[in-house]
Write an enzyme that holds these catalytic residues in place. Structure first.
Site, PDB file in Angstrom:
ATOM      1  N   ASP A 151      37.358  -5.344  22.026  1.00 12.39           N
ATOM      2  CA  ASP A 151      37.556  -5.570  23.462  1.00 12.39           C
ATOM      3  C   ASP A 151      38.280  -4.399  24.139  1.00 12.39           C
ATOM      4  O   ASP A 151      38.803  -4.523  25.236  1.00 12.39           O
ATOM      5  CB  ASP A 151      38.313  -6.886  23.697  1.00 12.39           C
ATOM      6  CG  ASP A 151      39.718  -6.884  23.082  1.00 12.39           C
ATOM      7  OD1 ASP A 151      40.137  -5.847  22.501  1.00 12.39           O
ATOM      8  OD2 ASP A 151      40.410  -7.919  23.182  1.00 12.39           O
TER       9      ASP A 151
ATOM     10  N   HIS B 202      41.061  -2.871  23.217  1.00  9.78           N
ATOM     11  CA  HIS B 202      42.531  -2.833  23.200  1.00  9.78           C
ATOM     12  C   HIS B 202      43.051  -1.661  22.377  1.00  9.78           C
ATOM     13  O   HIS B 202      42.391  -1.190  21.460  1.00  9.78           O
ATOM     14  CB  HIS B 202      43.126  -4.162  22.704  1.00  9.78           C
ATOM     15  CG  HIS B 202      42.866  -4.499  21.266  1.00  9.78           C
ATOM     16  ND1 HIS B 202      42.692  -5.803  20.835  1.00  9.78           N
ATOM     17  CD2 HIS B 202      42.773  -3.732  20.146  1.00  9.78           C
ATOM     18  CE1 HIS B 202      42.511  -5.802  19.528  1.00  9.78           C
ATOM     19  NE2 HIS B 202      42.555  -4.558  19.081  1.00  9.78           N
TER      20      HIS B 202
ATOM     21  N   GLU C  68      45.923  -6.286  24.964  1.00 13.41           N
ATOM     22  CA  GLU C  68      44.652  -6.950  25.239  1.00 13.41           C
ATOM     23  C   GLU C  68      44.222  -6.710  26.687  1.00 13.41           C
ATOM     24  O   GLU C  68      45.030  -6.260  27.506  1.00 13.41           O
ATOM     25  CB  GLU C  68      44.809  -8.451  24.972  1.00 13.41           C
ATOM     26  CG  GLU C  68      45.168  -8.792  23.521  1.00 13.41           C
ATOM     27  CD  GLU C  68      44.003  -8.608  22.544  1.00 13.41           C
ATOM     28  OE1 GLU C  68      43.091  -7.794  22.821  1.00 13.41           O
ATOM     29  OE2 GLU C  68      44.012  -9.268  21.493  1.00 13.41           O
TER      30      GLU C  68
ATOM     31  N   ASP D  66      52.310  -2.437  15.746  1.00  9.87           N
ATOM     32  CA  ASP D  66      52.370  -3.855  16.073  1.00  9.87           C
ATOM     33  C   ASP D  66      52.619  -4.694  14.830  1.00  9.87           C
ATOM     34  O   ASP D  66      52.538  -4.190  13.697  1.00  9.87           O
ATOM     35  CB  ASP D  66      51.079  -4.310  16.779  1.00  9.87           C
ATOM     36  CG  ASP D  66      49.821  -3.683  16.173  1.00  9.87           C
ATOM     37  OD1 ASP D  66      49.865  -3.267  15.002  1.00  9.87           O
ATOM     38  OD2 ASP D  66      48.797  -3.610  16.869  1.00  9.87           O
TER      39      ASP D  66
END
Ligand code: PGA
Length: 275
Positions: free
Chosen positions: A141, A143, A148, A72
């Site tokens: 979270d 991911h 996400e 990313d």
């Protein structure tokens, strides 16, 4: 899905670095049949990168015939910004190993047409017949890459809005100023990671414990996108004890017992490189 539990961050990093090194040298990559490696940024893989740099310096491993794809990149950060992922990877890894520059692939978060850039990246991965080993981290979270909560579990490389929780977590790299953390990123999709022949996910520390519980003990769920790896035929979660804090004692015991012959990082080195 396998789970390998190491006692602390350093042991986890040693295991990760040696496992990646072993995967490369076992594949005996050549110029016309390179080893294709997917790589993450973040704090977690730093120790693994140090181990790989050390193995490269000692001549145990070479990256001459390794192609890399980073997962990313932030959108809109100048390429030489200290927190761009390209810069991070150069500072912490690529500048210290023998990889040819042309073997390194990044998403360009400043491309004029971001959609096209994402398509280009998928095509580039495809031109090498896919990724042999994708190493990833896990967000607080849950991911994977920047997929996400709520991301499609069959998603491909695309632009994503970062969750508030992720921007807050990453603000530590931007002088604790959440407003300085980009709002968008380009990221490979969950489907892109799933297509890799093997996936290794690193998780360290108490702040990953909640995610790990969902990913290991609960069902596949788009709110914890790493959980999609339960469907992968060769996925491993590599973590330290702290990250298992919210798992059941029985779950941790089970995986430790199952993996007891594979826990020693020394077993991952070729015999001549063992101490
Ligand atoms: P971290 O990030 O390694 O900095 O905790 C992991 C991630 O967000 O994937």
């Amino acid at each position: 899905m396998r789970m390998i539990v190491q006692r602390d961050y350093d042991q986890m990093s040693l295991w990760a670095g040696r496992y990646v090194a072993r995967s490369i040298y076992m594949a005996e990559p050549k110029q016309n049949s390179p080893f294709v490696l997917g790589l993450p940024t973040g704090s977690t893989p730093l120790g693994m990168y140090r181990v790989l740099i050390d193995l490269c310096r000692k001549g145990t491993i070479s990256f001459q015939n390794v192609i890399t794809f980073n997962m990313d990149e932030y959108v809109g950060l100048p390429i030489d910004h200290p927190e761009s992922y390209r810069r991070f990877m150069e500072d912490h890894f690529f500048n210290h190993i023998d990889i040819p520059k042309e073997n390194i692939n990044f998403l360009d978060g400043n491309a004029g047409d971001l959609k096209e850039e994402c398509m280009r990246y998928e095509e580039a991965i495809g031109s090498f017949e896919g990724i042999d080993l994708f190493v990833g981290g896990i967000g607080n979270d849950g991911h994977i890459a920047f997929n996400e909560p709520g991301s499609s579990l069959s998603s491909r490389t695309r632009i994503k809005t970062l969750a508030e929780e992720t921007r807050a977590a990453n603000s530590r790299f931007f002088g604790e100023e959440i407003s300085q953390v980009p709002t968008y990123a380009l990221t490979v999709g969950v489907g892109t990671v799933m297509d890799a022949r093997e996936v290794l996910i690193l998780a360290s520390g108490l702040n990953k414990a909640r995610a790990l519980k969902h990913v290991v003990e609960e069902g596949i769920n788009h709110m914890w996108t790493v959980s999609a790896m339960q469907l992968h035929s060769r996925a491993t979660i590599l973590c330290d004890e702290d990250a298992t804090d919210e798992l059941k004692v029985g779950t941790v015991k089970y995986f430790k017992q199952m993996e007891q012959r594979n826990l020693d990082p020394d077993s991952l080195l070729p015999p001549e490189a063992r101490s």
